[in-house]
Design a protein around this motif. Structure first.
Motif: not given
Length: 188
Positions: A61-64, A85-87, A96-100
């Protein structure tokens, strides 16, 4: 002499029958000894798999969000960056975790000198389509400063300090800490 062979054979059979484990007419339960039983892996003096902690800062949700992974041994700063970097793993994505980082920042490598991680960043490609560089740089800073040997992170491009956005939107070339991204980091 055939009689003598018969006597020897019968005597030998009687002796052998008296040795060994007696047989039972029915099966009986056996209680196994208490474990755990040592194996080659458990008696090895090396660090067992999963005994080292590795913090990776991913997004929700756009939070680290700092995420703990168990690894075989503490990673080098280069390995730690590569893991970030592998995500997220499949399980982390399902949570629900992602990476920018994909498309926003292409980090080519990292070194540590005097508690400062120096991250080399490549020129961004054309049409990357990402506007969340703040989160991407925040993920790197949050991840690398989770290490005991890193207090600050500096970004370089072509050997020169790179101005990167902080949580407040300002650009800086100075070494960064978690504090620069604190408003974006979910408290642990």
């Amino acid at each position: 002499m055939t009689g003598r062979r018969l006597v020897v054979a019968v005597t030998l059979a009687a002796l052998l029958a008296g040795c060994g484990i007696p047989t039972d007419d029915t099966a009986r339960p056996v209680t196994p000894p208490r474990g755990p039983f040592p194996t080659v892996a458990s008696t090895d003096a090396t660090v067992p798999a999963g005994s080292a902690a590795e913090i990776l800062c991913l997004l929700r949700d756009n939070r680290i969000v700092p995420v703990l992974r168990r690894v075989e041994r503490p990673p080098t700063v280069e390995e730690h960056l590569r893991h970030l970097l592998a995500g997220p793993t499949t399980t982390e994505r399902d949570d629900g975790l992602t990476s920018a980082l994909a498309g926003a920042v292409t980090a080519a490598g990292a070194t540590v000198t005097d508690a400062e991680a120096r991250v080399v960043v490549d020129e961004p490609g054309h049409d990357v389509g990402r506007s969340d560089e703040v989160l991407a740089f925040g993920q790197i800073v949050c991840t690398l400063t989770s290490r005991d040997d890193v207090a600050t992170v500096t970004f370089l491009r072509d050997g020169k300090p790179l101005g990167v956005p902080r949580a407040d939107g300002s650009l800086t070339e100075r070494p960064l800490t978690r504090t620069d991204f604190a408003p974006l980091i979910v408290p642990q």
